[in-house]
Design a protein around this motif. Structure first.
Motif, PDB file in Angstrom:
ATOM      1  N   LEU A  58      24.621 -68.335  89.719  1.00  0.00           N
ATOM      2  CA  LEU A  58      23.431 -68.557  90.191  1.00  0.00           C
ATOM      3  C   LEU A  58      22.488 -69.318  89.156  1.00  0.00           C
ATOM      4  O   LEU A  58      21.577 -70.092  89.522  1.00  0.00           O
TER       5      LEU A  58
ATOM      6  N   ASP B  66      17.293 -60.450  92.106  1.00  0.00           N
ATOM      7  CA  ASP B  66      16.729 -60.052  93.376  1.00  0.00           C
ATOM      8  C   ASP B  66      17.598 -60.725  94.342  1.00  0.00           C
ATOM      9  O   ASP B  66      17.834 -60.213  95.469  1.00  0.00           O
ATOM     10  N   LYS B  67      17.834 -62.010  94.058  1.00  0.00           N
ATOM     11  CA  LYS B  67      18.981 -62.601  95.103  1.00  0.00           C
ATOM     12  C   LYS B  67      20.075 -62.131  95.267  1.00  0.00           C
ATOM     13  O   LYS B  67      20.725 -62.128  96.425  1.00  0.00           O
TER      14      LYS B  67
ATOM     15  N   GLY C  30      19.426 -58.249  96.391  1.00  0.00           N
ATOM     16  CA  GLY C  30      18.534 -57.719  97.338  1.00  0.00           C
ATOM     17  C   GLY C  30      17.319 -56.536  97.020  1.00  0.00           C
ATOM     18  O   GLY C  30      17.020 -56.546  95.744  1.00  0.00           O
TER      19      GLY C  30
ATOM     20  N   SER D 145      15.620 -58.938 105.719  1.00  0.00           N
ATOM     21  CA  SER D 145      16.550 -59.245 104.401  1.00  0.00           C
ATOM     22  C   SER D 145      18.056 -58.433 104.853  1.00  0.00           C
ATOM     23  O   SER D 145      18.698 -58.277 104.095  1.00  0.00           O
TER      24      SER D 145
ATOM     25  N   ILE E  65      16.526 -64.266  90.208  1.00  0.00           N
ATOM     26  CA  ILE E  65      18.080 -64.381  90.208  1.00  0.00           C
ATOM     27  C   ILE E  65      18.563 -62.956  90.804  1.00  0.00           C
ATOM     28  O   ILE E  65      19.256 -62.902  91.626  1.00  0.00           O
TER      29      ILE E  65
END
Length: 378
Positions: free
Chosen positions: A244, A256-257, A260, A292, A254
């Motif tokens: 990413l 966290d993406k 989650g 989420s 990034i």
């Protein structure tokens, strides 16, 4: 035939090896010394190699703890041209077992989820009648072995008991309790533990430097927390983050993406909002959890466990001997509640969990539970 299936799998592994490796496979341990953690396992296996003992093993433990890697290393050590029981990773025997050069006829790694029936077990038994060549031992690695049927286990039982001296079985499983007791009693069980966070962190830093990945310590630590003691999961998260990122520069956004919301961060955050009496932020956070994709029933269960941990912190002089996590934060939060409050909260969570049988929205159940907790502080 099972043997044919296994050979095809080895060929497939060889093709994968020659193509672009994933980070996990690229940095997969090739010797026992390179296995992270599991010191007790390495000592036991080294002893067996030195004394040429043991013919049936069960490698049990959570995913990503090094079970299959250790099984392959053990197989290489048994068959390598080296005489010091350490695989050279250069001879044809080591290369074929690793899957980087053709395939091995002496070491078969079989996915038990795909080859789990009695016919497969019988074919495996027939296959073992042939002596190893060119290796010294025939090693059968049965992965996900808890998936075998009862009939398949019964067919294997006599084979394990009467196996030729040149045969070694390694059964790999994440669910030891599903393996029949008659099998367990005939094997040496080696239990792989969760890899310590410190050692996973050190490995991530090592890989990042080797691959020129730019990641700060705080981001690496969040990956470790999300891995749950699994080295494979930690390296997989790192690789997803790299894919990413631009120019291999990884920031917290990034991470966290990819991971989650961290499970370990949710309950403390919810209790913090209850203490502050901030119902608006609490409702927004519950909404965020729902959007989420979090399982709200599990969130509520984790909250109940966390409140129980706050009670332990309040009652026990040395809670760090019983609990893991941020003990100092727990102490601080526990000081805002009486023991009676915490017991009431546990009962409240239990009652609210029963509401899930009515198919009510999980976000509604969680948020009303927390608003009830907040009531005495308004």
């Amino acid at each position: 035939m099972l043997a044919y299936y296994a050979i095809l799998k080895q060929i497939h592994r060889g093709v994968d090896y020659l193509s672009k490796l994933t980070l996990y496979n690229k940095f997969r341990p090739r010797t026992l010394d390179e296995v992270v953690g599991q010191e007790h396992i390495k000592k036991v296996l080294s002893s067996h190699l030195a004394n040429e003992t043991g013919h049936a093993f069960i490698f049990a433990g959570l995913r990503g703890s090094g079970k299959t890697s250790s099984a392959r290393i053990f197989a290489k050590s048994l068959n390598c041209d080296n005489t010091d029981y350490k695989p050279c990773n250069k001879c044809s025997t080591c290369l074929t077992i690793d899957g980087s050069d053709r395939y091995s006829l002496d070491v078969l790694e079989i996915d038990s989820a795909s080859a789990r029936g009695i016919d497969d077990a019988k074919q495996l038994r027939d296959f073992l009648n042939y002596s190893p060549s060119p290796g010294k031992k025939k090693v059968i690695i049965l992965d996900e072995v808890h998936m075998l049927t009862k009939e398949a286990w019964n067919a294997l039982l006599k084979t394990i008991e009467e196996a030729p001296d040149y045969v070694v079985f390694i059964f790999v499983t994440t669910e030891l309790h599903k393996v029949p007791a008659t099998i367990i009693s005939r094997c040496e069980v080696l239990k792989f533990t969760a890899i310590p966070d410190k050692e996973i962190l050190e490995r991530l830093i090592y890989i990042s430097k080797a691959e020129e990945i730019k990641i700060r310590l705080s981001e690496a630590e969040k990956i470790v927390k999300s891995s749950g003691g699994s080295m494979r999961d930690a390296i997989s998260i790192l690789e997803q983050a790299v894919n990413l990122a631009e120019d291999k520069i990884i920031d917290i956004g990034i991470i966290d993406k990819v991971v989650g919301l961290s499970k370990d961060e949710i309950a403390p955050k919810l209790i913090d909002l209850v203490i502050k009496g901030d119902d608006e932020r609490l409702l927004l956070y519950c909404d965020q959890l729902g959007k989420s994709g979090m399982d709200m029933q599990l969130v509520l269960k984790d909250l109940m466990v966390y409140v129980g941990n706050l009670l332990v912190v309040k009652k026990v002089p040395k809670p760090e001997e019983l609990l893991s996590g941020n003990i100092s934060l727990m102490r601080k939060q526990a000081s805002d509640f009486s023991s009676a409050n915490l017991l009431e909260f546990i009962e409240l969570c239990e009652r609210k969990l029963n509401n899930f049988v009515y198919n009510l929205p999980g976000n509604f159940i969680l948020s009303t539970c927390l608003l009830w907790m907040m009531e005495p502080y308004e």
